[in-house]
Design a protein around this motif. Structure first.
Motif, PDB file in Angstrom:
ATOM      1  N   THR A 186       0.823  -1.207   0.000  1.00 27.94           N
ATOM      2  CA  THR A 186       0.000   0.000   0.000  1.00 27.94           C
ATOM      3  C   THR A 186       0.859   1.259   0.000  1.00 27.94           C
ATOM      4  O   THR A 186       0.368   2.350  -0.286  1.00 27.94           O
ATOM      5  N   LEU A 187       2.113   1.108   0.379  1.00 29.40           N
ATOM      6  CA  LEU A 187       3.100   2.184   0.346  1.00 29.40           C
ATOM      7  C   LEU A 187       4.407   1.575  -0.142  1.00 29.40           C
ATOM      8  O   LEU A 187       4.612   0.364  -0.027  1.00 29.40           O
ATOM      9  N   THR A 224       0.758   4.896  -1.869  1.00 31.02           N
ATOM     10  CA  THR A 224       1.586   6.061  -1.573  1.00 31.02           C
ATOM     11  C   THR A 224       3.035   5.783  -1.952  1.00 31.02           C
ATOM     12  O   THR A 224       3.602   4.756  -1.553  1.00 31.02           O
ATOM     13  N   LEU A 225       3.629   6.697  -2.710  1.00 24.98           N
ATOM     14  CA  LEU A 225       5.017   6.556  -3.141  1.00 24.98           C
ATOM     15  C   LEU A 225       5.907   7.472  -2.316  1.00 24.98           C
ATOM     16  O   LEU A 225       5.623   8.662  -2.160  1.00 24.98           O
ATOM     17  N   PHE A 226       6.991   6.927  -1.790  1.00 24.27           N
ATOM     18  CA  PHE A 226       8.048   7.728  -1.178  1.00 24.27           C
ATOM     19  C   PHE A 226       9.150   7.871  -2.223  1.00 24.27           C
ATOM     20  O   PHE A 226       9.688   6.871  -2.707  1.00 24.27           O
ATOM     21  N   LEU A 227       9.486   9.099  -2.565  1.00 16.05           N
ATOM     22  CA  LEU A 227      10.382   9.360  -3.694  1.00 16.05           C
ATOM     23  C   LEU A 227      11.606  10.147  -3.243  1.00 16.05           C
ATOM     24  O   LEU A 227      11.486  11.227  -2.664  1.00 16.05           O
ATOM     25  N   GLN A 228      12.798   9.595  -3.529  1.00 16.65           N
ATOM     26  CA  GLN A 228      14.039  10.339  -3.321  1.00 16.65           C
ATOM     27  C   GLN A 228      14.119  11.329  -4.473  1.00 16.65           C
ATOM     28  O   GLN A 228      14.618  11.027  -5.547  1.00 16.65           O
ATOM     29  N   ALA A 229      13.612  12.537  -4.233  1.00 14.12           N
ATOM     30  CA  ALA A 229      13.368  13.490  -5.319  1.00 14.12           C
ATOM     31  C   ALA A 229      14.608  14.241  -5.775  1.00 14.12           C
ATOM     32  O   ALA A 229      14.514  15.127  -6.630  1.00 14.12           O
ATOM     33  N   ASP A 230      15.775  13.905  -5.226  1.00  9.66           N
ATOM     34  CA  ASP A 230      17.031  14.446  -5.736  1.00  9.66           C
ATOM     35  C   ASP A 230      17.761  13.432  -6.597  1.00  9.66           C
ATOM     36  O   ASP A 230      18.878  13.683  -7.045  1.00  9.66           O
ATOM     37  N   LYS A 245      -0.603   9.686  -4.179  1.00 13.56           N
ATOM     38  CA  LYS A 245       0.140  10.507  -3.230  1.00 13.56           C
ATOM     39  C   LYS A 245       1.630  10.228  -3.358  1.00 13.56           C
ATOM     40  O   LYS A 245       2.051   9.066  -3.431  1.00 13.56           O
ATOM     41  N   ILE A 246       2.425  11.293  -3.387  1.00  6.53           N
ATOM     42  CA  ILE A 246       3.882  11.178  -3.401  1.00  6.53           C
ATOM     43  C   ILE A 246       4.435  11.965  -2.216  1.00  6.53           C
ATOM     44  O   ILE A 246       4.117  13.137  -2.028  1.00  6.53           O
ATOM     45  N   VAL A 247       5.252  11.316  -1.417  1.00 13.08           N
ATOM     46  CA  VAL A 247       5.976  11.969  -0.334  1.00 13.08           C
ATOM     47  C   VAL A 247       7.436  12.043  -0.754  1.00 13.08           C
ATOM     48  O   VAL A 247       8.085  11.016  -0.952  1.00 13.08           O
ATOM     49  N   LYS A 248       7.949  13.251  -0.905  1.00 10.10           N
ATOM     50  CA  LYS A 248       9.310  13.439  -1.408  1.00 10.10           C
ATOM     51  C   LYS A 248      10.292  13.635  -0.258  1.00 10.10           C
ATOM     52  O   LYS A 248      10.023  14.365   0.693  1.00 10.10           O
ATOM     53  N   TYR A 249      11.424  12.963  -0.372  1.00 10.23           N
ATOM     54  CA  TYR A 249      12.489  13.146   0.612  1.00 10.23           C
ATOM     55  C   TYR A 249      13.817  13.341  -0.115  1.00 10.23           C
ATOM     56  O   TYR A 249      13.981  12.921  -1.254  1.00 10.23           O
ATOM     57  N   GLY A 250      14.739  14.027   0.533  1.00  8.04           N
ATOM     58  CA  GLY A 250      16.026  14.299  -0.085  1.00  8.04           C
ATOM     59  C   GLY A 250      16.747  15.413   0.636  1.00  8.04           C
ATOM     60  O   GLY A 250      16.551  15.628   1.840  1.00  8.04           O
ATOM     61  N   PHE A 251      17.571  16.156  -0.109  1.00  8.66           N
ATOM     62  CA  PHE A 251      18.458  17.134   0.507  1.00  8.66           C
ATOM     63  C   PHE A 251      18.153  18.579   0.114  1.00  8.66           C
ATOM     64  O   PHE A 251      18.722  19.504   0.678  1.00  8.66           O
ATOM     65  N   THR A 252      17.275  18.776  -0.833  1.00  6.37           N
ATOM     66  CA  THR A 252      16.932  20.129  -1.261  1.00  6.37           C
ATOM     67  C   THR A 252      15.646  20.590  -0.581  1.00  6.37           C
ATOM     68  O   THR A 252      14.811  19.780  -0.174  1.00  6.37           O
TER      69      THR A 252
END
Length: 450
Positions: A186-187, A224-230, A245-252
């Motif tokens: 589901t995620l 739900t997608l968790f995306l390393q958006a960098d 739904k997209i939850v973005k994680y990264g450094f920017t």
């Protein structure tokens, strides 16, 4: 060989020839929910699935399983049926997979699916450590992440669990699709994509296609997608699909979870915050390798999505201790060793070398072993690793294995076998050492002599 899932109800036959549907087998499973495929591990009142392999036939061990305490055995060769405790099916493996899917459909808990070229298991363990602070959590044990391991994992989840984490591995196109259709996450998230298992994937594009099959599943099922958006590769892959739904994680700063590496010498400490919020949290870990920062951020993202507090999340991350020779620092009586030889490929080698280069240590020694399953690109990729390692100017540089030895020269040490290397390094002392290789190189032998 890849086995594709068939969506149909399987017919089962007991030794007394009574026809039984999947629902009936499931009723038996609910009474005896311990599933085993190896008679050496059998427990009382369990079910033994007689799987077949290239060099064994599980059917031949059915009677032994019963003698060891199994209540039922599932076989697919009629000649081995000897009583009412034998369940005859058309294909034992397919039956195991279909039973797992049927069980998965009875579960209403969140299921986190994880795949990627590098960092799958570390990410899984980090997510588990975080979620376990608040939820009764079940996660893939060890490396049970294939067409057998995923079904066994699902069948280990009972009604008392509140969340599950399923790791999915692959070395051929179509395998993640197959596993996702059993695990029904589901995620989920892809840690990264890189050059690994190229013999099976055919190319880097094949890697992206296969790992992207998790994106396909989440997109089609409203997950739900968790995306390393960098990560440009992951961003490109996600942009080709639509998600609920997209939850973005990264450094920017544009990410929903923003992280910053504070220190990696040798253990990581990071700072993180939620999107545009001003409050920042710091966490000190027992992990080495700056490349693990994004794995930590993924675990943070999952914890927040499931309603956890930052303090509980940080406690889970701080308590995680790496094991099984994955980014694991081991202090011997003579040296400090970064044991990272559970697996290796071109991208993980590069990351390990970069991390080693920034660590503060007086005597740095790098020992690298062959990378397996690179197919036609093996020669070039081993050459690239050698060139990168030489450019970083470590005190001592050692390459081990037939592939590395194809590039042998006078600028580094080369040994064809792990045994030869063990003899050469046995006198090392007061050094900070990286051990990195594919599992088949058996680098635990080198750790023993250091």
């Amino acid at each position: 060989m890849l086995l594709f899932f068939v969506y149909k109800i399987t017919t089962f036959v007991l030794s007394n020839r009574v026809i039984m549907q999947i629902e009936k087998l499931y009723e038996i499973y609910k009474q005896f929910p311990s599933i085993f495929t190896d008679t050496r591990n059998i427990k009382e009142s369990s079910i033994f699935f007689a799987l077949k392999g290239a060099n064994f036939n599980g059917n031949t061990f059915a009677s032994q399983a019963l003698e060891s305490g199994a209540r039922y055995v599932v076989v697919d060769e009629e000649e081995f049926v000897k009583g009412e405790q034998y369940i005859l099916v058309e294909d034992v493996l397919k039956s195991l997979q279909e039973l797992a899917l049927y069980h998965r459909k009875q579960l209403t808990i969140p299921v986190v699916g994880i795949t990627g070229t590098n960092g799958k298991t570390t990410s899984k363990e980090l997510v588990y450590s975080v979620l376990s602070q608040q939820f009764r959590t079940y996660a893939t044990q060890g490396n049970l992440n294939n067409h057998i391991g995923v079904p066994l994992t699902l069948l280990s989840i009972d009604s008392t669990y509140e969340v599950a984490i399923i790791e999915m591995g692959a070395n051929h196109v179509g395998e993640i699709e197959f596993l996702a259709n059993i695990a029904c996450p589901t995620l989920g998230f892809i840690t990264n994509v890189g050059k690994a298992h190229l013999e099976g994937f055919g190319s880097f594009e094949g890697v992206k296609k296969t790992k992207g099959e998790l994106y396909d599943y989440l997109s089609q099922r409203g997950g739900t997608l968790f995306l390393q958006a960098d990560n440009p590769h992951l961003v490109e892959m996600a942009a080709q699909r639509e998600f609920s739904k997209i939850v973005k994680y990264g450094f920017t700063s544009t990410n929903d979870i923003v992280g910053k590496l504070l220190m990696a010498n040798p253990y990581l400490s990071i700072a993180w915050k939620e999107g545009r919020k001003s409050e920042t949290y710091e966490v000190y870990t027992q992990l080495t390798g700056s490349y693990n920062t994004e794995n930590i951020l993924a675990a943070i993202a999952v914890g927040l999505e499931l309603g956890m507090t930052p303090s509980s999340i940080n406690e889970g991350i701080a308590n995680y201790i790496p094991k099984n020779n994955r980014s694991q620092i081991t202090k011997t009586s003579r040296n400090t060793v970064v044991a990272d030889f559970y697996n290796a490929n071109a991208s993980s080698m590069a990351a390990a070398l970069d991390n080693m280069q920034v660590l503060t240590a007086e005597h740095k020694v790098v020992i690298l072993g062959d990378m397996f399953e690179l197919g036609d690109e093996a020669f070039e990729e081993h050459k690239n690793v050698i060139l990168k390692a030489k450019a970083l100017h470590f005190e001592r540089l050692i390459f081990v294995g037939k592939e590395f030895c194809k590039h042998q020269d006078e600028e580094a040490e080369f040994y064809k076998t792990t045994e030869e290397a063990a003899t050469a390094i046995s006198s090392l002392h007061d050094s900070f050492i990286l051990l990195k290789a594919s599992r088949g190189m058996a680098f635990e032998r080198l750790l023993e002599v250091l």
